[in-house]
Scaffold this motif. Structure first.
Motif, PDB file in Angstrom:
ATOM      1  N   PHE A   1       0.851  -1.172   0.000  1.00 14.43           N
ATOM      2  CA  PHE A   1       0.000   0.000   0.000  1.00 14.43           C
ATOM      3  C   PHE A   1       0.896   1.234   0.000  1.00 14.43           C
ATOM      4  O   PHE A   1       2.051   1.184   0.435  1.00 14.43           O
ATOM      5  CB  PHE A   1      -0.922   0.010   1.221  1.00 14.43           C
ATOM      6  N   LEU A   2       0.377   2.353  -0.479  1.00 11.01           N
ATOM      7  CA  LEU A   2       1.168   3.580  -0.500  1.00 11.01           C
ATOM      8  C   LEU A   2       1.553   3.967   0.922  1.00 11.01           C
ATOM      9  O   LEU A   2       0.715   3.939   1.830  1.00 11.01           O
ATOM     10  CB  LEU A   2       0.359   4.709  -1.152  1.00 11.01           C
ATOM     11  N   PRO A   3       2.821   4.305   1.153  1.00 10.76           N
ATOM     12  CA  PRO A   3       3.257   4.633   2.512  1.00 10.76           C
ATOM     13  C   PRO A   3       2.615   5.893   3.068  1.00 10.76           C
ATOM     14  O   PRO A   3       2.489   6.064   4.277  1.00 10.76           O
ATOM     15  CB  PRO A   3       4.779   4.802   2.361  1.00 10.76           C
ATOM     16  N   GLN A   4       2.197   6.801   2.177  1.00 13.45           N
ATOM     17  CA  GLN A   4       1.514   8.023   2.590  1.00 13.45           C
ATOM     18  C   GLN A   4       0.228   8.166   1.796  1.00 13.45           C
ATOM     19  O   GLN A   4       0.111   7.685   0.672  1.00 13.45           O
ATOM     20  CB  GLN A   4       2.405   9.247   2.357  1.00 13.45           C
ATOM     21  N   ARG A   5      -0.741   8.832   2.382  1.00 10.08           N
ATOM     22  CA  ARG A   5      -2.037   9.016   1.743  1.00 10.08           C
ATOM     23  C   ARG A   5      -1.875   9.676   0.378  1.00 10.08           C
ATOM     24  O   ARG A   5      -1.174  10.676   0.235  1.00 10.08           O
ATOM     25  CB  ARG A   5      -2.951   9.860   2.631  1.00 10.08           C
ATOM     26  N   SER A   6      -2.516   9.079  -0.613  1.00  9.41           N
ATOM     27  CA  SER A   6      -2.439   9.593  -1.969  1.00  9.41           C
ATOM     28  C   SER A   6      -3.361  10.799  -2.145  1.00  9.41           C
ATOM     29  O   SER A   6      -4.495  10.807  -1.691  1.00  9.41           O
ATOM     30  CB  SER A   6      -2.846   8.504  -2.976  1.00  9.41           C
ATOM     31  N   ASP A   7      -2.849  11.789  -2.772  1.00 14.60           N
ATOM     32  CA  ASP A   7      -3.645  12.956  -3.146  1.00 14.60           C
ATOM     33  C   ASP A   7      -3.187  13.349  -4.538  1.00 14.60           C
ATOM     34  O   ASP A   7      -2.030  13.703  -4.739  1.00 14.60           O
ATOM     35  CB  ASP A   7      -3.404  14.098  -2.158  1.00 14.60           C
TER      36      ASP A   7
ATOM     37  N   PHE B   1     -14.109  11.647  -7.106  1.00 10.92           N
ATOM     38  CA  PHE B   1     -12.727  11.397  -7.516  1.00 10.92           C
ATOM     39  C   PHE B   1     -12.114  12.673  -8.102  1.00 10.92           C
ATOM     40  O   PHE B   1     -12.797  13.457  -8.762  1.00 10.92           O
ATOM     41  CB  PHE B   1     -12.676  10.280  -8.553  1.00 10.92           C
ATOM     42  N   ASP B   2     -10.817  12.837  -7.848  1.00 15.16           N
ATOM     43  CA  ASP B   2     -10.107  14.009  -8.365  1.00 15.16           C
ATOM     44  C   ASP B   2      -9.636  13.802  -9.794  1.00 15.16           C
ATOM     45  O   ASP B   2      -9.408  14.764 -10.524  1.00 15.16           O
ATOM     46  CB  ASP B   2      -8.897  14.305  -7.472  1.00 15.16           C
ATOM     47  N   ALA B   3      -9.447  12.538 -10.168  1.00 14.88           N
ATOM     48  CA  ALA B   3      -8.981  12.210 -11.509  1.00 14.88           C
ATOM     49  C   ALA B   3      -9.409  10.787 -11.819  1.00 14.88           C
ATOM     50  O   ALA B   3      -9.824  10.037 -10.926  1.00 14.88           O
ATOM     51  CB  ALA B   3      -7.457  12.342 -11.599  1.00 14.88           C
ATOM     52  N   ALA B   4      -9.324  10.417 -13.099  1.00 13.69           N
ATOM     53  CA  ALA B   4      -9.774   9.072 -13.466  1.00 13.69           C
ATOM     54  C   ALA B   4      -9.093   8.590 -14.735  1.00 13.69           C
ATOM     55  O   ALA B   4      -8.842   9.364 -15.670  1.00 13.69           O
ATOM     56  CB  ALA B   4     -11.281   9.047 -13.663  1.00 13.69           C
ATOM     57  N   ILE B   5      -8.772   7.286 -14.728  1.00 13.20           N
ATOM     58  CA  ILE B   5      -8.422   6.575 -15.953  1.00 13.20           C
ATOM     59  C   ILE B   5      -9.717   5.960 -16.450  1.00 13.20           C
ATOM     60  O   ILE B   5     -10.323   5.135 -15.762  1.00 13.20           O
ATOM     61  CB  ILE B   5      -7.384   5.480 -15.681  1.00 13.20           C
ATOM     62  N   LEU B   6     -10.173   6.382 -17.612  1.00 15.60           N
ATOM     63  CA  LEU B   6     -11.407   5.856 -18.189  1.00 15.60           C
ATOM     64  C   LEU B   6     -11.039   4.776 -19.196  1.00 15.60           C
ATOM     65  O   LEU B   6     -10.477   5.057 -20.253  1.00 15.60           O
ATOM     66  CB  LEU B   6     -12.210   6.976 -18.855  1.00 15.60           C
ATOM     67  N   LEU B   7     -11.335   3.526 -18.841  1.00 10.87           N
ATOM     68  CA  LEU B   7     -11.019   2.380 -19.691  1.00 10.87           C
ATOM     69  C   LEU B   7     -12.236   2.042 -20.549  1.00 10.87           C
ATOM     70  O   LEU B   7     -13.322   1.787 -20.022  1.00 10.87           O
ATOM     71  CB  LEU B   7     -10.632   1.189 -18.815  1.00 10.87           C
ATOM     72  N   ILE B   8     -12.047   2.069 -21.866  1.00  6.09           N
ATOM     73  CA  ILE B   8     -13.143   1.796 -22.799  1.00  6.09           C
ATOM     74  C   ILE B   8     -12.785   0.579 -23.649  1.00  6.09           C
ATOM     75  O   ILE B   8     -11.646   0.449 -24.119  1.00  6.09           O
ATOM     76  CB  ILE B   8     -13.414   3.001 -23.711  1.00  6.09           C
ATOM     77  N   ARG B   9     -13.753  -0.298 -23.847  1.00 10.06           N
ATOM     78  CA  ARG B   9     -13.562  -1.475 -24.689  1.00 10.06           C
ATOM     79  C   ARG B   9     -14.710  -1.576 -25.684  1.00 10.06           C
ATOM     80  O   ARG B   9     -15.826  -1.114 -25.420  1.00 10.06           O
ATOM     81  CB  ARG B   9     -13.517  -2.741 -23.822  1.00 10.06           C
ATOM     82  N   ASN B  10     -14.429  -2.173 -26.829  1.00  4.83           N
ATOM     83  CA  ASN B  10     -15.459  -2.419 -27.834  1.00  4.83           C
ATOM     84  C   ASN B  10     -16.717  -2.970 -27.158  1.00  4.83           C
ATOM     85  O   ASN B  10     -16.649  -3.978 -26.451  1.00  4.83           O
ATOM     86  CB  ASN B  10     -14.910  -3.432 -28.849  1.00  4.83           C
ATOM     87  N   PRO B  11     -17.881  -2.322 -27.340  1.00  4.49           N
ATOM     88  CA  PRO B  11     -19.080  -2.749 -26.619  1.00  4.49           C
ATOM     89  C   PRO B  11     -19.512  -4.176 -26.925  1.00  4.49           C
ATOM     90  O   PRO B  11     -20.051  -4.865 -26.052  1.00  4.49           O
ATOM     91  CB  PRO B  11     -20.145  -1.733 -27.056  1.00  4.49           C
ATOM     92  N   TYR B  12     -19.284  -4.635 -28.143  1.00  3.89           N
ATOM     93  CA  TYR B  12     -19.650  -6.014 -28.478  1.00  3.89           C
ATOM     94  C   TYR B  12     -18.873  -6.989 -27.593  1.00  3.89           C
ATOM     95  O   TYR B  12     -19.436  -7.947 -27.048  1.00  3.89           O
ATOM     96  CB  TYR B  12     -19.378  -6.293 -29.956  1.00  3.89           C
ATOM     97  N   ARG B  13     -17.577  -6.739 -27.453  1.00  2.00           N
ATOM     98  CA  ARG B  13     -16.750  -7.626 -26.630  1.00  2.00           C
ATOM     99  C   ARG B  13     -17.035  -7.436 -25.140  1.00  2.00           C
ATOM    100  O   ARG B  13     -17.003  -8.394 -24.364  1.00  2.00           O
ATOM    101  CB  ARG B  13     -15.277  -7.389 -26.941  1.00  2.00           C
TER     102      ARG B  13
END
Length: 430
Positions: free
Chosen positions: A194-200, A270-282
Motif C-alpha cells: 500500500f502507499l506509505p503516505q495518503r495519496s492525493d 474522484f479528483d482524476a480518473a483513468i477511463l477504460l473503454i472497450r469495444n461494446p460487443y466484446r
C-alpha cells in the motif's frame, strides 16, 4: 494463486501449477489453489484437511489454514506445456555479457522447449539461447525496450506460440541470441504494498463491466508494485491477490480505485480518473460470461439461448439493458470527470509498453524498465479468460447491432468533443 468457488478440482490445480512450472500443487478452503517448489511447513494431521473440492466430490481440498499438497506429475522432457510463454526477440550480445548470466548449460540437441524447461526449473524468467548454449537470467536493461530486437538473424528458427513441440534453433549471424519469457515471474516484481503516505489526488480506474478492469489492475500493480483499490468488495479477487479489495476505497492507500459507477455524485468524488473503454460487443459478451461462469469461465450455448434466471437475465434483455449503460457510462465520465486519461483496451493489447507509460505518467509514478519487462513477462497473469470460446451462433441480431452502432457513434463524437482521440476504427462502422 487460483480461486474457483464453484468448480475447483485437484486436476485443475495440478494442471495450473504444472503449466506455470511448479513442482507442488496445494489446495485450501475447498476452492483455493496454490503453487510452489518447496514445502516449508511440517505435516499436519489428515483430519485437518476435511474440506472437499467444490467441483469434485470426494477429493480433499485442504482445510482452514491447511493445504492438501500434491506432487505435480513430472512430464517427459520436451513434452511439458507451459502457460504464459512469450517470445521477446532476437538480440545481439557479446559473449562476455551472456557469460555473466547465472545459469548456463550446453545441450547437444538444444531446442526452444528444452531451454525454457531448464530456466523454468531454475525459477528464472528469461531463457536466452543459441545452439548449443542455453542461458537463464533475470529481466534487465540488456533487453532494452528502446532497443528494437532484430528478428532477421533468427527468422525461421523461432516458435512464437510455443505449444510444447520441440523446435530447433540456430541463428544465422554470430552474436545473436533468441530470448523467451518463461512462465516464472521475476522475483523482483512479486512485491506489492500500500502507499506509505495518503495519496492525493484520489484516482479512479473506471470502466463499464466487462471492459478489462481486472486485467488493467493486474498490470498497474505489476508495473508499480502498489495495490489498487475498489469501490466494491470482491472476495474472489481478494483471494487472487488483490489485497486492496478489503481496504476502504477512500483511504488513499491505493494507487487507483476500481469503479463501474457513472452517476455525477460518484464521479465527482474522484479528483482524476483513468477511463477504460472497450469495444461494446466484446464488453457485453465478457460481462455475460462473467455473470454465467465467473471471472475465468465462459457461458454455454444453453445459457446464451436460455430464459432468464434469478442471477442472469435472458441475453436479449441483457443487451437491451447493458448496451445503453456502456454508452452512458463513458458519456457521464466525459461530462463530469475532472481530469481524465482515456485508455482503450484494444490499444493496450496492441502497444503494451507505450500505454503503460501513459498510465504510470498519469498516476505520477516512475517505473523502472525491469518492471515494464516484468509486465510483459506476466501480462496475462491468471486474470484473463483462457482461449476465445464463443457461442456456436452469432449472438447479436441486426436490431441489436443497429442499437449498439448508434451508441458507438455517440461516444465517438463525445470523445472528439473533449479533444480526445475517437474510438478505434475496429469499433465501427459508424
Amino acid at each position: 494463486m487460483l480461486y474457483d468457488l464453484r468448480k475447483m478440482t485437484s486436476s485443475l490445480c495440478h494442471d495450473t501449477c504444472s503449466e506455470s512450472g511448479y513442482q507442488f500443487a496445494g489446495l485450501e478452503y475447498g476452492a483455493e489453489c496454490h503453487c510452489g517448489n518447496r514445502i516449508s511447513s511440517p505435516r499436519a494431521p489428515e483430519e485437518d484437511c476435511s474440506l472437499m473440492c467444490r467441483g469434485e466430490r470426494g477429493s480433499p481440498c485442504g482445510g482452514v489454514g491447511r493445504l492438501s499438497i500434491y506432487k505435480v506429475e513430472e512430464q517427459l522432457p520436451g513434452h511439458r506445456k507451459f502457460r504464459n510463454v512469450h517470445y521477446s526477440g532476437c538480440y545481439k550480445m557479446p559473449k562476455a555479457t551472456v557469460g555473466t548470466f547465472p545459469i548456463y548449460s550446453v545441450q547437444t540437441n538444444l531446442t526452444v522447449q528444452s531451454c525454457i524447461e531448464t530456466c523454468t526449473d531454475k525459477e528464472l524468467p528469461l531463457a536466452v539461447l543459441r545452439k548449443p548454449h542455453c542461458f537463464c537470467t533475470w529481466t534487465s536493461s540488456l533487453f532494452s525496450l528502446s532497443q528494437q530486437p532484430r528478428d532477421l538473424p533468427c527468422v525461421g528458427n523461432r516458435d512464437r506460440n510455443l505449444t510444447g513441440t520441440a523446435v530447433s534453433t540456430e541463428p544465422t549471424d554470430d552474436g545473436y541470441y533468441q530470448v523467451y519469457h518463461t512462465p516464472v515471474l521475476d522475483s523482483r516484481c512479486k512485491e506489492r504494498m500500500f502507499l506509505p503516505q495518503r495519496s492525493d489526488p484520489l484516482v479512479a480506474l473506471s470502466s463499464f463491466p466487462g471492459a478489462g478492469n481486472t486485467w488493467v489492475r493486474h498490470l498497474i500493480e505489476l508495473v508499480t508494485g502498489c495495490y489498487t483499490g475498489s469501490f466494491y468488495f470482491d472476495g474472489t479477487l481478494y483471494n487472487r491477490g488483490f489485497k486492496g479489495e478489503k481496504d476502504y476505497w477512500k483511504s488513499g492507500r491505493s494507487i487507483c480505485v476500481k469503479t463501474h459507477e457513472s452517476g455525477q455524485k460518484e464521479i465527482e468524488m474522484f479528483d482524476a480518473a483513468i477511463l477504460l473503454i472497450r469495444n461494446p460487443y466484446r464488453s457485453l459478451m465478457a460481462e455475460f460470461n462473467r455473470k454465467c461462469a465467473g471471472h475465468l469461465g465462459h457461458a454455454t450455448d444453453a445459457q446464451w439461448k436460455s430464459k432468464a434466471t434469478l442471477l442472469v437475465a435472458e441475453w436479449p434483455d441483457f443487451v437491451a439493458s447493458y448496451a445503453p449503460w456502456w454508452a452512458s457510462h463513458a458519456l457521464s465520465w466525459l461530462k463530469f470527470g475532472r481530469r481524465l486519461l482515456v485508455v482503450h483496451y484494444e490499444e493496450l493489447q496492441k502497444a503494451l509498453f507505450p500505454q503503460l507509460r501513459r498510465i504510470t505518467s498519469f498516476l505520477n509514478v516512475t517505473v523502472t524498465e525491469e518492471r515494464l519487462l516484468c509486465a510483459q513477462t506476466n501480462q496475462d497473469g491468471h486474470f484473463k479468460r483462457l482461449g476465445s470460446q464463443r457461442p456456436s451462433f452469432h449472438p447479436f441480431t441486426p436490431d441489436m447491432r443497429r442499437m449498439i452502432d448508434s451508441f458507438i457513434h455517440t461516444v465517438d463524437q463525445a470523445l472528439k468533443g473533449r479533444n480526445i482521440s475517437g474510438l478505434p476504427q475496429e469499433y465501427l462502422p459508424r
